[in-house]
Design an enzyme around this catalytic site. Structure first.
Site, PDB file in Angstrom:
ATOM      1  N   TYR A  92      -1.404  -0.577  10.388  1.00 41.46           N
ATOM      2  CA  TYR A  92      -1.562  -1.118   9.035  1.00 41.46           C
ATOM      3  C   TYR A  92      -0.413  -0.644   8.143  1.00 41.46           C
ATOM      4  O   TYR A  92       0.219  -1.437   7.441  1.00 41.46           O
ATOM      5  CB  TYR A  92      -2.909  -0.638   8.490  1.00 41.46           C
ATOM      6  CG  TYR A  92      -3.147  -0.871   7.013  1.00 41.46           C
ATOM      7  CD1 TYR A  92      -3.640  -2.088   6.549  1.00 41.46           C
ATOM      8  CD2 TYR A  92      -2.915   0.145   6.074  1.00 41.46           C
ATOM      9  CE1 TYR A  92      -3.869  -2.289   5.193  1.00 41.46           C
ATOM     10  CE2 TYR A  92      -3.144  -0.052   4.728  1.00 41.46           C
ATOM     11  CZ  TYR A  92      -3.624  -1.267   4.295  1.00 41.46           C
ATOM     12  OH  TYR A  92      -3.852  -1.466   2.955  1.00 41.46           O
TER      13      TYR A  92
ATOM     14  N   SER B 132       0.865  -1.190   0.000  1.00 36.78           N
ATOM     15  CA  SER B 132       0.000   0.000   0.000  1.00 36.78           C
ATOM     16  C   SER B 132       0.894   1.231   0.000  1.00 36.78           C
ATOM     17  O   SER B 132       2.009   1.182   0.538  1.00 36.78           O
ATOM     18  CB  SER B 132      -0.854   0.012   1.272  1.00 36.78           C
ATOM     19  OG  SER B 132      -1.463   1.276   1.449  1.00 36.78           O
TER      20      SER B 132
HETATM   21  P1  NAP Z   1     -11.123  -6.388   0.929  1.00 36.58           P
HETATM   22  O1  NAP Z   1     -12.090  -5.985  -0.122  1.00 36.58           O
HETATM   23  O2  NAP Z   1     -11.421  -6.089   2.353  1.00 36.58           O
HETATM   24  O3  NAP Z   1     -10.808  -7.958   0.762  1.00 36.58           O
HETATM   25  C1  NAP Z   1      -9.942  -8.574   1.653  1.00 36.58           C
HETATM   26  C2  NAP Z   1      -9.777 -10.019   1.250  1.00 36.58           C
HETATM   27  O4  NAP Z   1      -8.830 -10.624   2.150  1.00 36.58           O
HETATM   28  C3  NAP Z   1     -11.046 -10.810   1.341  1.00 36.58           C
HETATM   29  O5  NAP Z   1     -11.102 -11.670   0.218  1.00 36.58           O
HETATM   30  C4  NAP Z   1     -10.869 -11.627   2.634  1.00 36.58           C
HETATM   31  O6  NAP Z   1     -11.465 -12.895   2.586  1.00 36.58           O
HETATM   32  C5  NAP Z   1      -9.387 -11.820   2.634  1.00 36.58           C
HETATM   33  N1  NAP Z   1      -8.802 -12.136   3.949  1.00 36.58           N
HETATM   34  C6  NAP Z   1      -8.666 -11.304   5.026  1.00 36.58           C
HETATM   35  N2  NAP Z   1      -8.032 -11.941   6.010  1.00 36.58           N
HETATM   36  C7  NAP Z   1      -7.760 -13.197   5.553  1.00 36.58           C
HETATM   37  C8  NAP Z   1      -7.119 -14.323   6.105  1.00 36.58           C
HETATM   38  N3  NAP Z   1      -6.583 -14.309   7.344  1.00 36.58           N
HETATM   39  N4  NAP Z   1      -6.999 -15.451   5.359  1.00 36.58           N
HETATM   40  C9  NAP Z   1      -7.490 -15.493   4.102  1.00 36.58           C
HETATM   41  N5  NAP Z   1      -8.135 -14.455   3.523  1.00 36.58           N
HETATM   42  C10 NAP Z   1      -8.270 -13.324   4.255  1.00 36.58           C
HETATM   43  O7  NAP Z   1      -9.684  -5.735   0.662  1.00 36.58           O
HETATM   44  P2  NAP Z   1      -9.034  -5.076  -0.642  1.00 36.58           P
HETATM   45  O8  NAP Z   1      -9.265  -3.610  -0.585  1.00 36.58           O
HETATM   46  O9  NAP Z   1      -9.375  -5.841  -1.861  1.00 36.58           O
HETATM   47  O10 NAP Z   1      -7.499  -5.289  -0.250  1.00 36.58           O
HETATM   48  C11 NAP Z   1      -6.676  -6.277  -0.850  1.00 36.58           C
HETATM   49  C12 NAP Z   1      -5.241  -5.891  -0.550  1.00 36.58           C
HETATM   50  O11 NAP Z   1      -4.975  -4.594  -1.099  1.00 36.58           O
HETATM   51  C13 NAP Z   1      -4.934  -5.786   0.945  1.00 36.58           C
HETATM   52  O12 NAP Z   1      -3.638  -6.277   1.206  1.00 36.58           O
HETATM   53  C14 NAP Z   1      -4.969  -4.279   1.204  1.00 36.58           C
HETATM   54  O13 NAP Z   1      -4.165  -3.913   2.300  1.00 36.58           O
HETATM   55  C15 NAP Z   1      -4.413  -3.764  -0.117  1.00 36.58           C
HETATM   56  N6  NAP Z   1      -4.743  -2.350  -0.362  1.00 36.58           N
HETATM   57  C16 NAP Z   1      -6.010  -1.964  -0.617  1.00 36.58           C
HETATM   58  C17 NAP Z   1      -6.280  -0.623  -0.835  1.00 36.58           C
HETATM   59  C18 NAP Z   1      -7.656  -0.094  -1.144  1.00 36.58           C
HETATM   60  O14 NAP Z   1      -7.804   1.122  -1.272  1.00 36.58           O
HETATM   61  N7  NAP Z   1      -8.664  -0.947  -1.276  1.00 36.58           N
HETATM   62  C19 NAP Z   1      -5.240   0.313  -0.773  1.00 36.58           C
HETATM   63  C20 NAP Z   1      -3.955  -0.127  -0.503  1.00 36.58           C
HETATM   64  C21 NAP Z   1      -3.704  -1.468  -0.299  1.00 36.58           C
HETATM   65  P3  NAP Z   1     -12.906 -13.286   3.247  1.00 36.58           P
HETATM   66  O15 NAP Z   1     -13.853 -12.182   2.873  1.00 36.58           O
HETATM   67  O16 NAP Z   1     -13.186 -14.587   2.597  1.00 36.58           O
HETATM   68  O17 NAP Z   1     -12.683 -13.406   4.719  1.00 36.58           O
END
Ligand code: NAP
Length: 247
Positions: A156, A142
Protein backbone atom coordinates in the site's frame (compact mmCIF):
# COMPACT_ATOMS: atom_id res chain seq x y z
CA UNK A 1 -23.79 25.25 -12.36
CA UNK A 2 -20.39 25.89 -13.86
CA UNK A 3 -18.27 23.81 -11.45
CA UNK A 4 -18.49 20.03 -11.75
CA UNK A 5 -16.39 17.76 -9.57
CA UNK A 6 -15.87 13.99 -9.77
CA UNK A 7 -14.80 12.22 -6.60
CA UNK A 8 -13.71 8.61 -6.97
CA UNK A 9 -14.71 6.45 -4.01
CA UNK A 10 -17.15 9.08 -2.78
CA UNK A 11 -19.55 6.67 -1.08
CA UNK A 12 -17.72 6.46 2.25
CA UNK A 13 -14.99 7.93 4.43
CA UNK A 14 -12.82 10.78 3.13
CA UNK A 15 -14.51 10.72 -0.30
CA UNK A 16 -17.99 11.15 1.18
CA UNK A 17 -16.85 14.06 3.40
CA UNK A 18 -15.21 15.66 0.36
CA UNK A 19 -18.45 15.31 -1.61
CA UNK A 20 -20.48 17.02 1.12
CA UNK A 21 -17.99 19.89 1.44
CA UNK A 22 -17.71 20.31 -2.33
CA UNK A 23 -21.48 20.76 -2.51
CA UNK A 24 -21.27 23.48 0.16
CA UNK A 25 -18.62 25.19 -1.98
CA UNK A 26 -21.00 25.28 -4.97
CA UNK A 27 -19.86 22.30 -7.01
CA UNK A 28 -22.17 19.96 -8.86
CA UNK A 29 -20.95 16.73 -7.28
CA UNK A 30 -20.47 13.46 -9.17
CA UNK A 31 -19.91 10.64 -6.71
CA UNK A 32 -18.27 7.47 -7.94
CA UNK A 33 -18.79 4.31 -5.93
CA UNK A 34 -18.00 0.67 -6.46
CA UNK A 35 -19.94 -1.59 -4.07
CA UNK A 36 -21.69 0.73 -1.60
CA UNK A 37 -24.66 1.94 -3.66
CA UNK A 38 -26.84 2.75 -0.63
CA UNK A 39 -24.11 4.79 1.04
CA UNK A 40 -23.47 6.69 -2.20
CA UNK A 41 -27.17 7.43 -2.68
CA UNK A 42 -27.39 8.69 0.92
CA UNK A 43 -24.70 11.29 0.21
CA UNK A 44 -26.42 12.26 -3.06
CA UNK A 45 -29.78 12.67 -1.25
CA UNK A 46 -28.19 14.72 1.49
CA UNK A 47 -26.67 17.13 -1.06
CA UNK A 48 -29.80 17.38 -3.18
CA UNK A 49 -32.03 17.96 -0.13
CA UNK A 50 -29.83 20.88 0.87
CA UNK A 51 -30.34 22.51 -2.54
CA UNK A 52 -27.16 21.20 -4.16
CA UNK A 53 -26.83 19.04 -7.26
CA UNK A 54 -25.37 15.56 -7.08
CA UNK A 55 -25.50 12.15 -8.77
CA UNK A 56 -23.88 8.79 -8.13
CA UNK A 57 -22.06 6.63 -10.70
CA UNK A 58 -21.11 2.98 -10.23
CA UNK A 59 -17.68 2.08 -11.64
CA UNK A 60 -14.63 0.07 -10.66
CA UNK A 61 -11.99 2.69 -11.41
CA UNK A 62 -9.29 0.05 -11.82
CA UNK A 63 -10.99 -0.96 -15.10
CA UNK A 64 -10.24 1.21 -18.13
CA UNK A 65 -13.56 0.50 -19.86
CA UNK A 66 -15.48 1.38 -16.70
CA UNK A 67 -13.47 4.59 -16.23
CA UNK A 68 -14.19 5.68 -19.81
CA UNK A 69 -17.92 5.00 -19.29
CA UNK A 70 -17.82 6.88 -15.96
CA UNK A 71 -16.35 10.01 -17.54
CA UNK A 72 -18.84 9.83 -20.43
CA UNK A 73 -21.68 9.70 -17.91
CA UNK A 74 -20.23 12.70 -16.04
CA UNK A 75 -19.96 14.59 -19.39
CA UNK A 76 -23.73 14.35 -19.73
CA UNK A 77 -24.12 16.32 -16.48
CA UNK A 78 -21.63 19.10 -17.00
CA UNK A 79 -18.15 20.10 -17.94
CA UNK A 80 -15.61 18.63 -15.51
CA UNK A 81 -13.53 21.20 -13.63
CA UNK A 82 -12.22 19.15 -10.68
CA UNK A 83 -11.21 15.55 -10.03
CA UNK A 84 -10.35 13.93 -6.72
CA UNK A 85 -8.52 10.61 -7.14
CA UNK A 86 -9.57 9.34 -3.73
CA UNK A 87 -9.95 5.58 -4.24
CA UNK A 88 -7.54 3.55 -2.19
CA UNK A 89 -7.60 0.11 -0.63
CA UNK A 90 -5.41 -1.79 1.75
CA UNK A 91 -5.41 -5.43 2.69
CA UNK A 92 -4.62 -7.39 5.83
CA UNK A 93 -1.43 -6.38 7.64
CA UNK A 94 1.48 -8.72 6.83
CA UNK A 95 5.18 -8.83 5.99
CA UNK A 96 6.41 -8.49 2.41
CA UNK A 97 7.47 -12.13 2.03
CA UNK A 98 3.90 -13.24 2.79
CA UNK A 99 2.25 -11.08 0.12
CA UNK A 100 0.80 -13.03 -2.83
CA UNK A 101 1.25 -11.65 -6.34
CA UNK A 102 -2.56 -11.43 -6.75
CA UNK A 103 -2.76 -9.16 -3.71
CA UNK A 104 0.00 -6.91 -5.06
CA UNK A 105 -1.80 -6.69 -8.40
CA UNK A 106 -5.05 -5.69 -6.65
CA UNK A 107 -3.33 -3.02 -4.55
CA UNK A 108 -1.50 -1.48 -7.52
CA UNK A 109 -4.56 -1.65 -9.80
CA UNK A 110 -6.90 0.00 -7.30
CA UNK A 111 -4.48 2.55 -5.88
CA UNK A 112 -2.29 3.70 -8.76
CA UNK A 113 -3.59 2.33 -12.07
CA UNK A 114 -6.99 3.89 -11.23
CA UNK A 115 -5.30 7.23 -10.66
CA UNK A 116 -3.59 7.10 -14.08
CA UNK A 117 -6.80 6.07 -15.84
CA UNK A 118 -8.97 8.78 -14.28
CA UNK A 119 -6.34 11.49 -14.71
CA UNK A 120 -5.97 10.59 -18.41
CA UNK A 121 -9.68 11.12 -18.95
CA UNK A 122 -9.68 14.35 -16.93
CA UNK A 123 -6.77 15.81 -18.93
CA UNK A 124 -8.59 15.13 -22.21
CA UNK A 125 -11.50 17.20 -20.91
CA UNK A 126 -9.73 19.96 -18.93
CA UNK A 127 -6.54 20.71 -20.85
CA UNK A 128 -6.43 23.84 -22.99
CA UNK A 129 -4.41 21.68 -25.41
CA UNK A 130 -7.68 19.91 -26.26
CA UNK A 131 -9.92 23.00 -26.06
CA UNK A 132 -10.76 22.59 -22.37
CA UNK A 133 -11.15 25.35 -19.79
CA UNK A 134 -8.53 24.05 -17.34
CA UNK A 135 -9.18 22.48 -13.96
CA UNK A 136 -7.67 21.04 -10.82
CA UNK A 137 -6.90 17.53 -9.63
CA UNK A 138 -6.14 16.31 -6.11
CA UNK A 139 -4.64 12.88 -5.50
CA UNK A 140 -5.29 11.33 -2.10
CA UNK A 141 -2.00 9.73 -1.12
CA UNK A 142 -0.85 8.88 2.41
CA UNK A 143 2.05 9.58 4.73
CA UNK A 144 2.73 5.87 4.25
CA UNK A 145 4.51 7.07 1.08
CA UNK A 146 7.11 8.55 3.47
CA UNK A 147 7.12 5.89 6.20
CA UNK A 148 6.88 2.73 4.03
CA UNK A 149 4.43 1.12 6.53
CA UNK A 150 6.82 -1.69 7.59
CA UNK A 151 5.22 -4.81 9.06
CA UNK A 152 1.78 -3.59 8.01
CA UNK A 153 1.38 -2.90 4.29
CA UNK A 154 4.50 -2.02 2.36
CA UNK A 155 2.52 -2.73 -0.84
CA UNK A 156 0.00 0.00 0.00
CA UNK A 157 2.79 2.43 0.96
CA UNK A 158 4.57 1.68 -2.33
CA UNK A 159 1.41 2.46 -4.30
CA UNK A 160 1.15 5.79 -2.47
CA UNK A 161 4.81 6.57 -3.20
CA UNK A 162 4.00 5.96 -6.87
CA UNK A 163 1.02 8.29 -6.55
CA UNK A 164 3.29 11.07 -5.22
CA UNK A 165 5.74 10.62 -8.11
CA UNK A 166 2.79 10.59 -10.52
CA UNK A 167 1.52 13.83 -8.97
CA UNK A 168 4.91 15.54 -9.45
CA UNK A 169 5.28 14.38 -13.05
CA UNK A 170 1.80 15.02 -14.32
CA UNK A 171 1.61 18.40 -12.55
CA UNK A 172 4.60 19.60 -14.57
CA UNK A 173 3.33 17.99 -17.76
CA UNK A 174 0.03 19.90 -17.72
CA UNK A 175 1.01 23.04 -15.78
CA UNK A 176 0.96 25.25 -18.88
CA UNK A 177 -2.40 23.81 -19.98
CA UNK A 178 -4.54 25.26 -17.16
CA UNK A 179 -4.51 22.17 -14.92
CA UNK A 180 -3.10 22.08 -11.39
CA UNK A 181 -2.35 18.69 -9.83
CA UNK A 182 -1.65 18.38 -6.12
CA UNK A 183 -1.75 15.75 -3.42
CA UNK A 184 -2.85 15.31 0.16
CA UNK A 185 -1.17 12.84 2.48
CA UNK A 186 -3.53 11.91 5.31
CA UNK A 187 -2.85 9.45 8.12
CA UNK A 188 -4.72 8.04 11.12
CA UNK A 189 -8.15 9.22 9.96
CA UNK A 190 -11.19 7.50 11.48
CA UNK A 191 -12.69 5.53 8.55
CA UNK A 192 -13.49 1.92 7.65
CA UNK A 193 -10.21 1.45 5.79
CA UNK A 194 -8.44 0.26 8.95
CA UNK A 195 -10.94 -2.59 9.32
CA UNK A 196 -10.06 -3.76 5.83
CA UNK A 197 -6.44 -3.88 7.01
CA UNK A 198 -7.62 -6.24 9.77
CA UNK A 199 -7.41 -3.72 12.63
CA UNK A 200 -10.52 -1.54 13.05
CA UNK A 201 -9.10 0.06 16.22
CA UNK A 202 -5.72 0.96 14.65
CA UNK A 203 -6.07 4.74 15.03
CA UNK A 204 -6.82 4.50 18.75
CA UNK A 205 -3.99 2.00 19.26
CA UNK A 206 -1.38 4.34 17.87
CA UNK A 207 -2.78 7.74 18.73
CA UNK A 208 -0.32 8.28 21.60
CA UNK A 209 2.55 8.12 19.09
CA UNK A 210 1.04 10.95 17.04
CA UNK A 211 2.44 14.36 18.09
CA UNK A 212 -1.12 15.78 18.37
CA UNK A 213 -2.17 12.68 20.40
CA UNK A 214 -5.37 12.10 18.45
CA UNK A 215 -6.72 10.63 15.22
CA UNK A 216 -7.98 12.83 12.41
CA UNK A 217 -11.49 13.49 11.11
CA UNK A 218 -12.58 13.00 7.51
CA UNK A 219 -13.68 16.65 7.42
CA UNK A 220 -10.11 17.75 8.19
CA UNK A 221 -8.92 15.99 5.04
CA UNK A 222 -11.83 17.29 2.96
CA UNK A 223 -10.96 20.90 3.90
CA UNK A 224 -7.42 20.50 2.56
CA UNK A 225 -8.65 18.87 -0.64
CA UNK A 226 -11.17 21.64 -1.33
CA UNK A 227 -8.55 24.30 -0.61
CA UNK A 228 -6.12 22.78 -3.11
CA UNK A 229 -8.90 22.68 -5.70
CA UNK A 230 -9.87 26.30 -5.06
CA UNK A 231 -8.63 29.53 -6.59
CA UNK A 232 -6.97 30.27 -3.24
CA UNK A 233 -4.38 27.66 -4.28
CA UNK A 234 -4.00 29.13 -7.77
CA UNK A 235 -0.15 29.09 -7.71
CA UNK A 236 0.15 25.60 -6.19
CA UNK A 237 0.88 22.61 -8.38
CA UNK A 238 2.90 19.45 -7.81
CA UNK A 239 2.76 20.03 -4.06
CA UNK A 240 1.38 18.17 -1.04
CA UNK A 241 -0.40 18.81 2.23
CA UNK A 242 0.26 16.31 5.02
CA UNK A 243 -2.74 15.81 7.30
CA UNK A 244 -1.27 13.58 9.94
CA UNK A 245 -1.28 15.33 13.31
CA UNK A 246 2.42 16.20 13.02
CA UNK A 247 3.70 12.69 12.29
P1 NAP B 1 -12.69 3.89 2.96
O1 NAP B 1 -13.49 4.46 4.07
O2 NAP B 1 -12.31 2.45 2.99
O3 NAP B 1 -13.43 4.22 1.57
C1 NAP B 1 -12.88 3.77 0.38
C2 NAP B 1 -13.73 4.25 -0.77
O4 NAP B 1 -13.12 3.82 -1.99
C3 NAP B 1 -15.13 3.70 -0.75
O5 NAP B 1 -16.01 4.74 -1.12
C4 NAP B 1 -15.09 2.61 -1.84
O6 NAP B 1 -16.30 2.47 -2.53
C5 NAP B 1 -14.10 3.20 -2.79
N1 NAP B 1 -13.46 2.23 -3.69
C6 NAP B 1 -12.54 1.27 -3.37
N2 NAP B 1 -12.15 0.63 -4.48
C7 NAP B 1 -12.83 1.21 -5.52
C8 NAP B 1 -12.85 0.99 -6.91
N3 NAP B 1 -12.07 0.06 -7.51
N4 NAP B 1 -13.65 1.76 -7.69
C9 NAP B 1 -14.41 2.73 -7.14
N5 NAP B 1 -14.45 2.97 -5.81
C10 NAP B 1 -13.67 2.20 -5.01
O7 NAP B 1 -11.30 4.68 2.78
P2 NAP B 1 -10.81 6.11 3.31
O8 NAP B 1 -10.10 5.91 4.59
O9 NAP B 1 -11.88 7.12 3.19
O10 NAP B 1 -9.67 6.36 2.21
C11 NAP B 1 -9.82 7.27 1.14
C12 NAP B 1 -8.43 7.54 0.60
O11 NAP B 1 -7.62 8.10 1.65
C13 NAP B 1 -7.69 6.28 0.14
O12 NAP B 1 -6.93 6.57 -1.02
C14 NAP B 1 -6.75 5.98 1.30
O13 NAP B 1 -5.60 5.27 0.88
C15 NAP B 1 -6.42 7.39 1.76
N6 NAP B 1 -5.90 7.43 3.14
C16 NAP B 1 -6.70 7.16 4.19
C17 NAP B 1 -6.17 7.20 5.47
C18 NAP B 1 -6.98 6.93 6.71
O14 NAP B 1 -6.41 6.94 7.80
N7 NAP B 1 -8.28 6.68 6.60
C19 NAP B 1 -4.82 7.52 5.66
C20 NAP B 1 -4.04 7.79 4.55
C21 NAP B 1 -4.58 7.75 3.28
P3 NAP B 1 -17.42 1.31 -2.25
O15 NAP B 1 -17.59 1.24 -0.76
O16 NAP B 1 -18.59 1.84 -2.98
O17 NAP B 1 -16.89 0.05 -2.85
Amino acid sequence: MDKTILITGGSRGIGAATALLAAQKGYQVCINYWKSKDAALKIVDCINQQGGKSAAFQADVSSETQVIALFEAVDRLGSLSALVNNVGILEKQMRVEEMAAERLQRIFNHNILSCFLCTKEAIKRMSTRYGGMGGAIVNVSSIAARTGAPGEYVDYATSKGAMDTFTLGVAKEVAAEGIRVNGVRPAFIYTDIHASGGEPGRVDRIKDTIPMKRGGKVEEVAQAILWLLSEEASYCTGTFIDISGGK
